[in-house]
Design a protein around this motif. Structure first.
Motif, short mmCIF file in Angstrom:
data_model
loop_
_atom_site.label_atom_id
_atom_site.label_comp_id
_atom_site.label_asym_id
_atom_site.label_seq_id
_atom_site.Cartn_x
_atom_site.Cartn_y
_atom_site.Cartn_z
N CYS A 302 83.41 15.01 -93.45
CA CYS A 302 82.23 14.86 -94.32
C CYS A 302 80.96 14.88 -93.47
CB CYS A 302 82.25 13.50 -95.03
SG CYS A 302 83.68 13.23 -96.04
N THR A 304 77.95 15.04 -91.18
CA THR A 304 77.77 15.50 -89.82
C THR A 304 79.09 15.92 -89.18
OG1 THR A 304 75.72 14.33 -89.44
CG2 THR A 304 77.15 14.57 -87.54
N ALA A 305 80.14 15.17 -89.47
CA ALA A 305 81.45 15.50 -88.90
C ALA A 305 81.92 16.85 -89.42
CB ALA A 305 82.45 14.40 -89.25
N ILE A 348 88.11 14.94 -88.97
CA ILE A 348 87.10 14.41 -88.04
C ILE A 348 86.35 13.29 -88.74
CG2 ILE A 348 85.17 15.00 -86.50
CD1 ILE A 348 85.89 17.96 -86.91
N SER A 349 86.28 12.13 -88.10
CA SER A 349 85.54 11.02 -88.71
C SER A 349 85.11 10.05 -87.62
CB SER A 349 86.44 10.30 -89.72
OG SER A 349 85.79 9.15 -90.20
N SER A 351 83.78 7.03 -88.02
CA SER A 351 84.24 5.67 -88.35
C SER A 351 85.76 5.59 -88.47
CB SER A 351 83.63 5.23 -89.67
OG SER A 351 84.04 6.13 -90.70
N GLY A 352 86.38 6.69 -88.87
CA GLY A 352 87.81 6.66 -89.13
C GLY A 352 88.15 5.95 -90.43
N THR A 354 86.30 6.85 -93.57
CA THR A 354 85.69 7.54 -94.71
C THR A 354 86.75 7.87 -95.76
OG1 THR A 354 84.01 8.42 -93.26
CG2 THR A 354 84.29 9.55 -95.35
N SER A 402 74.21 9.96 -87.47
CA SER A 402 75.14 10.18 -86.36
C SER A 402 74.55 11.16 -85.34
CB SER A 402 76.44 10.72 -86.91
OG SER A 402 77.36 10.89 -85.89
N GLN A 409 82.24 14.74 -80.81
CA GLN A 409 83.20 15.48 -81.66
C GLN A 409 83.24 16.94 -81.23
OE1 GLN A 409 81.47 14.59 -85.48
NE2 GLN A 409 82.44 12.58 -85.61
N LEU A 488 70.23 18.36 -92.09
CA LEU A 488 70.77 17.09 -92.62
C LEU A 488 70.07 15.90 -91.96
CD1 LEU A 488 72.86 15.46 -94.29
CD2 LEU A 488 74.39 15.62 -92.34
N GLU A 492 67.77 13.20 -93.90
CA GLU A 492 68.39 11.88 -93.93
C GLU A 492 67.44 10.77 -93.48
OE1 GLU A 492 71.67 11.83 -91.22
OE2 GLU A 492 72.51 9.98 -92.01
N VAL A 609 81.36 5.20 -95.17
CA VAL A 609 81.48 5.44 -96.61
C VAL A 609 82.94 5.26 -97.01
CG1 VAL A 609 80.92 7.01 -98.49
CG2 VAL A 609 79.56 7.05 -96.40
C1 F6R Z 1 74.93 11.78 -91.04
C2 F6R Z 1 76.15 11.02 -91.00
C3 F6R Z 1 77.14 11.24 -92.07
C4 F6R Z 1 78.57 11.06 -91.56
C5 F6R Z 1 79.57 11.12 -92.72
C6 F6R Z 1 80.99 11.02 -92.24
O1 F6R Z 1 74.12 11.50 -89.95
O2 F6R Z 1 76.36 10.21 -90.14
O3 F6R Z 1 76.99 12.48 -92.68
O4 F6R Z 1 78.84 12.06 -90.64
O5 F6R Z 1 79.31 10.08 -93.61
O6 F6R Z 1 81.22 9.80 -91.61
P1 F6R Z 1 82.45 9.62 -90.64
O7 F6R Z 1 82.25 10.53 -89.50
O8 F6R Z 1 82.43 8.18 -90.26
O9 F6R Z 1 83.67 9.99 -91.44
#
Ligand code: F6R
Length: 612
Positions: A302, A304-305, A348-349, A351-352, A354, A402, A409, A488, A492, A609
């Protein structure tokens, strides 16, 4: 990005350590612990979770304990658990240490300590390797033992050690991970970050790489790697606590942007064999048959990832010759993707956690497709549920937007693409060595991009940009996902509406919006499409748009066409996204600053998220 605090003096060590660890909580952590010197012993108390949980465990602790070391852990080797939580003790229990960083040769040392020296390990951590190694060399002087042990260690460390046989003494060592000495009256402190010291002292001295320190309540001695005593200057910290948490930067986002050279270097560490000119991500475990059979890869993420995934697609297709589909996780889960045999899913995440990415992971696994996760958080749900994991060693990312996680990443995706290309025999002769050399040069190139002169230039450009309610980002090929990421980031945090457009698509619609002075940020780093992008810039010029181009050194025509130019160092086109995105991050930052918006916590957004 763990936190370290050490104290030796006459006051209650427990209170000073807990207070110091709390000051480091902003860095993120998953467990905490202290070793307190009590009745000739080092008594360890640990807690998975928060410093407050640790504090509760220490309530009934006896009083008048004047020396101790403490740690908050952000897991690297070994998942977060009581067993893996710091501090770690030697077999005899006489030596305890806290450690930040990564010991690169820990596997070799662990094998040697187990097989040759007869040690039994109680945790999965690389830190435990260090404490046994120190005990192995201990003959009555902790500094000598640490010097000796460190001489056999490769990697990064901030280390504080204590021995029950030398009450009141702390021995510290630093390489690539910060340690700061705090000087008191009849007491001294050591910490990995200034906020942990400020309640007690402002007189400090920063240890440099390769330096060692020996602290008692009455003295601080600093040594070089050969054990020679050094004369070091002290400096007075004038920052308040909030500025200290941000290492003097105004916002976490800027601090994290500036940390990127270190973050990508850490992410590459141990995963590249420079001598052989090859990548070696030892965490990956695919058989050569499996690699040869791969017919398709899905990359799912999602925000940026997801943009990192778009770069990953081009790189994997080019280097490994496998078709890649990239999906936004919230779409992937509902579009009935054609998951099947001989496929791999990469999620790819940062936070791991999402929710949509996790659902995509579960969907892929339910259809029998192996999942490789790229995440920044050890112990996160994504890391636990995936078949294989590559961690990005960016350290905790606090700003909602991010930056350093994204860059790491990208680095992991290059490593994966090279690994797949190597395993499938699709790389051209010399290609691996050339890209490995290029990857290893990136941290220094990033440092050059982040120079004061460059940031001042971008800040000045944002005076123009911030007056507009709308902006475009354009690019072709690998420049297009970078344009998407730039747009983005700008929307943002600065709330300027920003649209990314594949440069070739301009005349299919978006060109209608170009008017006199409208800011257009053009990414122009791909030689193969240089002329094409230059034509698009001309189309914008002809309609009065103001083009700010981000290009590579040597692409001289760009300077002749654009209103202003920002140049990144010369780089292999395939690696250019790692460098070219950084000016877009700074543009977003300075535009947000100029508009007075809340940089680290933009409205309506959250860092993680975890709901759909
Ligand atoms: C934008 C940003 C978000 C995250 C997205 C996914 O700067 O940080 O778009 O990239 O919410 O989050 P993760 O990578 O934690 O799954």
């Amino acid at each position: 990005m763990c936190g370290i605090v050490g104290y030796t003096g006459t006051r209650e060590a427990r209170d000073i350590l807990i207070d110091g660890l709390k000051k480091l909580e902003y860095r993120g952590y998953d467990s905490a612990g202290v070793a307190l010197q009590q009745d000739g012993e080092l008594v360890i108390t640990k807690a998975a979770g928060s410093v407050a949980d640790l504090e509760k465990k220490l309530v009934n602790n006896s009083k008048n304990i004047n020396m101790g070391i403490g740690h908050t852990r952000w897991a690297t080797h070994g998942r977060p658990s009581d067993q893996n939580a710091p501090p770690h003790s030697s077999a005899s229990g006489e030596i305890s240490i806290v450690h930040n960083g990564i010991i690169e040769n820990h596997r070799f040392l662990r094998k040697w300590l187990t097989e040759e020296a007869g040690y039994t390990f109680r945790s999965e951590t690389d830190t435990e390797v260090l404490v046994h190694l120190i005990e192995e060399h201990y003959t009555g002087d902790l500094l000598d033992a640490v010097l000796e042990a460190i001489s056999g260690v490769e990697g990064s460390y901030a280390l504080v050690a204590a021995s029950s046989r030398e009450p009141g003494r702390l021995v510290c060592a630093r390489q690539d991970s910060p340690l700061i000495v705090g000087f008191g009256e009849g007491e001294n402190f050591i910490a990995s970050d200034i906020p942990a010291l400020l309640a007690h002292t402002r007189k400090t001295c920063i240890l440099e790489d390769g330096e060692f320190a020996s602290l008692t309540a009455e003295s601080v001695e600093i040594y070089d790697a050969e054990g020679r005593l050094l004369e070091k200057e002290t400096f007075e910290v004038t920052w308040d606590i909030e500025a200290a948490e941000k290492n003097g930067y105004k916002h976490f986002m800027l601090k994290e942007i500036m940390e990127q050279p270190v973050a990508i270097r850490e992410t590459m560490r141990q995963r590249i064999d420079a001598a052989k000119g090859k990548v070696d991500p030892t965490e990956l475990d695919f058989s050569s048959e499996e690699l040869a059979r791969l017919e398709k890869i899905y990359i799912v993420a999602c925000g940026t990832a997801y943009h990192a995934g778009l770069i990953g697609k081009v790189v994997v297709e080019q280097l490994a010759g496998i078709p890649v589909e990239v999906d936004v996780a919230s779409e992937f889960r509902y579009r009935n993707p054609m998951l099947g045999e001989n496929q791999l899913a990469i999620v790819i995440s940062q936070s791991g956690e999402t929710a949509d990415t996790l659902a995509a992971l579960r969907l892929a696994r339910s259809k029998g497709v192996k999942v490789l996760a790229i995440t920044n958080v050890v112990g996160s749900t994504v890391s636990r549920e995936a078949d294989q994991v590559l961690f990005t060693w960016a350290g905790p990312e606090i700003a909602v937007a991010s930056t350093k996680a994204y860059l790491t990443q990208l680095i992991v995706l290059y490593l994966v693409a090279l690994y797949l290309g190597e395993g499938r025999g699709t790389l051209e002769p010399g290609q691996s060595a050339e890209l490995v050399e290029g990857l290893l040069a990136l941290p220094e190139q990033l440092k050059a991009i982040l120079s004061e002169e460059n940031t001042a230039k971008l800040c000045a450009y944002c005076d123009h940009l911030s007056g507009w309610g709308s902006a475009f980002f354009i690019g072709r090929n690998l420049d297009y996902p970078v344009a998407m990421e730039g747009a983005l980031k700008l929307k943002e945090i600065s709330y300027i509406h920003a649209e990314a457009c594949a440069a070739g698509e301009l005349k299919h619609g978006p060109l209608a919006l170009i008017e006199e002075g409208l800011p257009v940020i053009a990414l122009v780093t791909q030689e193969a499409v240089l002329d094409k992008t230059l034509s698009n810039i001309q189309e914008i010029n002809a309609r009065g748009g103001a083009v700010f181009a981000i290009t590579q050194e040597g692409f001289d025509d760009v300077g002749r066409q654009a209103s202003s130019v920002f140049t990144i160092p010369p780089v292999n086109d395939i690696l250019a996204p790692v460098l070219s995105v950084v000016p877009t991050q700074l543009i977003a930052y300075y535009a947000a600053l100029a508009r007075g918006s809340s940089v680290d916590k933009p409205r309506n957004l959250a860092k993680s998220v975890t709901v759909e």
